[in-house]
Scaffold this motif. Structure first.
Motif, short mmCIF file in Angstrom:
data_model
loop_
_atom_site.label_atom_id
_atom_site.label_comp_id
_atom_site.label_asym_id
_atom_site.label_seq_id
_atom_site.Cartn_x
_atom_site.Cartn_y
_atom_site.Cartn_z
N LEU A 257 0.82 -1.22 0.00
CA LEU A 257 0.00 0.00 0.00
C LEU A 257 0.85 1.27 0.00
N ARG A 258 2.00 1.23 0.67
CA ARG A 258 2.90 2.39 0.61
C ARG A 258 3.34 2.65 -0.83
N SER A 265 1.09 9.09 -6.44
CA SER A 265 1.06 10.30 -5.62
C SER A 265 1.40 11.57 -6.39
N GLY A 266 1.93 11.42 -7.60
CA GLY A 266 2.36 12.60 -8.35
C GLY A 266 3.50 13.34 -7.69
N VAL A 270 5.00 10.31 0.81
CA VAL A 270 4.22 9.21 1.38
C VAL A 270 5.01 8.65 2.56
N THR A 271 4.31 8.33 3.65
CA THR A 271 4.96 7.76 4.83
C THR A 271 5.81 6.55 4.45
N TYR A 430 0.72 12.12 1.93
CA TYR A 430 -0.09 11.00 2.40
C TYR A 430 0.55 10.46 3.67
N GLU A 431 -0.18 10.57 4.78
CA GLU A 431 0.31 10.11 6.07
C GLU A 431 -0.45 8.84 6.46
N LEU A 432 0.26 7.72 6.48
CA LEU A 432 -0.36 6.43 6.78
C LEU A 432 0.12 5.91 8.12
#
Length: 595
Positions: A257-258, A265-266, A270-271, A430-432
């Motif tokens: 998923l990361r 994400s362009g 991302v985390t 994006y913070e996961l």
């Protein structure tokens, strides 16, 4: 040459100049430039500018075309002059001079515009969804959705998962949301159910010796509309693994998923490594179990600073009930009376008595706290609060008091409100995170009984011993969610694969063994024939795509959604059954009276 096209509307480049091309597509828009007609022709792949002048045999017909007519165009590919190049289009360096034109499908007056995508009533958009889907943004979103699913399938296969399809017609389940029931013609008075999720089937696959299963699964729930879920149906990445512990699921799925978010994400950050946040900690820090970690605000307990203080409302609250607490919500940059008063008014609009605050400002060389609370508790306690929260000049703190389980939802909303109003949220990332250690049970106030808080098939922490030695309301489960930017995007658990442990877990929630066998007999029996330890999760495809494309409504990433009243305005569902259909199904209607 092919009957309809030699190229798509996204193909042609400067290398094609001098060639003859045939395109088919829809008229995106028509522009009349003093004798020259420009037709922007659009298909699934792009837009090409086409030009026709009065000397062309096609000019008379071209003058009649309107937006969204479907055309075939033949013409010569020519280079645009430097001043007319459109760098926003891949085809922007060329245009086609039309020599021949055929109307493949004329369009009536449009019920909603496609070009420009202006705001339009949702009922019209859903009724004419086939036109709505021609709009550039929605069309692009749906294509990205397809690419996301293709990427997921490849990534899952690359890490050793195999896709299997589970049944759509199945048995009704007593837990979760309402089922959609399907009457059986061959078995009068009995019903199938559409699956709320493939939960039992995927666990049975583990019983059958399939090691790593996944599926892009349709799920059906007859529940009331929710802001973060479409009525009726949704899709999820469903997966299960044998011989695993919780950490094994994390290690397998975090990279999938990361890297999926990174792919789409362009360039947004991302985390890299997902933090693991216990459920109780998430509630205390963020006021929710699906925190938006782009918001830097973390709440803290400050009860000790108000115990025995001059602020009698809080002091008496702490003396009167040991369950009561005072939480502080730090607001960097919120240190003005005007902002604090606006937050207080907002809280009252949310049904609260108000929202106490302190804000700090420089008075000469000294930093002082201001506001009624600061006056009542005095400078020493005010300074202790400031130091604990790490605040300074121009900052503020808001206070929420009472029993946390009663105010936690409001505290979470207040955190979001402060973060948004002070522009503290970095929206371009994006913070996961994983949320772990969910409670196994909760108290059902209506039924006055202990009930499963989440998934009844989860393994309690400590297994059978945990069930017998721990207060059920204190017991945690090997249960976890994945969250991103304030949304739950996945949920899963290590499963309770032991028949005795399952029997005990269900007994605590008030289900006897007969109920367990009646409702979950297939899986319960399977566990008695060599059940492997197993676990998995399910990730919401719709929400993931919504986050990736930056939409704020799930209908913007779904082909043919229903409206919020669960009506399909395009196809007219739900619709009445004919008397013959009802007779074949042995069904007699008992409709509520009008009004």
């Amino acid at each position: 040459m092919h009957r309809y096209r030699s190229h798509t509307c996204g193909d042609l480049r400067e290398t094609h100049v001098g060639e003859t091309a045939r395109l088919s597509g829809w008229v995106h828009r028509v522009r009349d430039h003093g004798g020259l007609l420009f037709i922007d022709l659009r298909d699934d792949y792009g837009i090409t500018q086409c030009v026709v002048d009065p000397d062309s045999a096609a000019f008379a017909l071209a003058e009649t075309v309107r937006a969204e007519w479907c055309l075939r165009i033949d013409g010569d590919v020519k280079k645009r002059s430097d001043e007319t190049i459109n760098t926003n289009l891949p085809t922007g360096h060329i245009e086609i001079f039309i020599r021949d034109l055929e109307v493949l499908g004329a369009a009536k007056e449009l019920p909603l515009p496609v070009f420009g995508e202006p705001e339009y009533p949702e009922d019209v958009r859903l009724t004419y969804r086939f036109l709505d889907l021609r709009r550039e943004t929605l069309h692009k979103n749906i294509k990205i959705r397809s690419q996301v699913i293709a990427s997921i399938r490849k990534r899952m296969s690359d890490v050793g998962f195999t896709e299997y399809q589970t049944p759509i017609l199945t048995a009704s389940s007593p837990e979760g949301a309402r089922d959609f029931l399907v009457p059986s013609r061959l078995h009068p008075g009995k019903f199938y159910a559409l699956p709320q999720a493939p939960q039992q089937f995927k666990q049975l696959l583990m019983m059958s010796g399939f090691d790593r299963y996944f599926q892009i699964a349709p799920c059906f729930r007859d529940e009331d509309p929710r802001a973060d879920r479409l009525p009726g149906e949704f899709y999820q990445l469903d997966l299960e693994m044998s011989f695993v512990e919780q950490e094994d699921v994390f290690q397998a799925m975090e990279p999938v998923l990361r890297d999926l978010f990174m792919e789409f994400s362009g360039g947004k950050p991302v985390t890299e490594t997902f933090p693991r946040i216990p459920y109780a900690e998430a509630l205390r820090k963020y006021g929710t179990d699906k925190p938006d970690l782009r918001n830097p605000i973390e709440m803290q307990g400050v009860s000790k600073h108000f115990a025995g203080s001059g602020f009698k409302i809080f002091a008496r609250m702490l003396e009167g009930d040991s369950h009561n607490e005072i939480w502080a919500l730090p607001a960097r940059g919120g240190g003005s009376r005007a902002f604090c008063d606006r937050m207080n008014s907002w809280a009252q609009g949310e049904g609260q008595p108000g929202l106490g605050y302190i804000f700090w400002r420089k008075e000469g060389e000294h930093l002082e706290g201001a506001g009624p609370i600061a006056k009542n508790i005095g400078p020493e306690r005010t300074e202790e609060i400031r130091l604990q929260l790490g605040l300074g000049d121009g900052d503020a703190a808001f206070f929420i008091a009472g029993e946390p389980k009663k105010f936690v939802d409001f505290a979470g909303k207040a955190r979001i409100k402060v973060g948004e109003d002070l522009n503290l949220i970095d929206r371009d990332r994006y913070e996961l995170a994983w949320i772990i250690d969910f409670p196994m049970y909760e108290w059902d106030e209506d039924e006055k009984k202990v009930e499963f808080s989440h998934n009844p098939f989860s393994m309690p922490q400590g297994g059978y011993d945990g069930l017998t030695s721990t207060d059920p309301l204190e017991l945690k489960a090997y249960q976890y969610d994945m969250v991103c930017n304030g949304y739950e995007i996945a949920s899963g658990a290590i499963r309770n694969h032991s028949p005795e442990t399952m029997k005990k877990a269900f007994a605590i929630a008030g289900y006897d063994e007969k109920t367990l066998e009646d409702k979950f007999g297939g899986m319960y029996r399977a566990f008695q024939y060599g059940a492997p330890p197993h676990g998995g999760m399910a990730a919401g495809i719709d929400r993931i795509v919504m986050l990736i494309v930056g939409a704020i409504n799930l209908r913007e990433v779904t082909l043919f959604p229903m409206n919020q009243q669960a009506h399909d305005l395009l196809m007219g569902a739900p619709s009445e059954a004919t008397p013959k259909q009802l007779r074949e199904l042995h069904i007699r209607l008992n409709l509520p009276e009008n009004g």
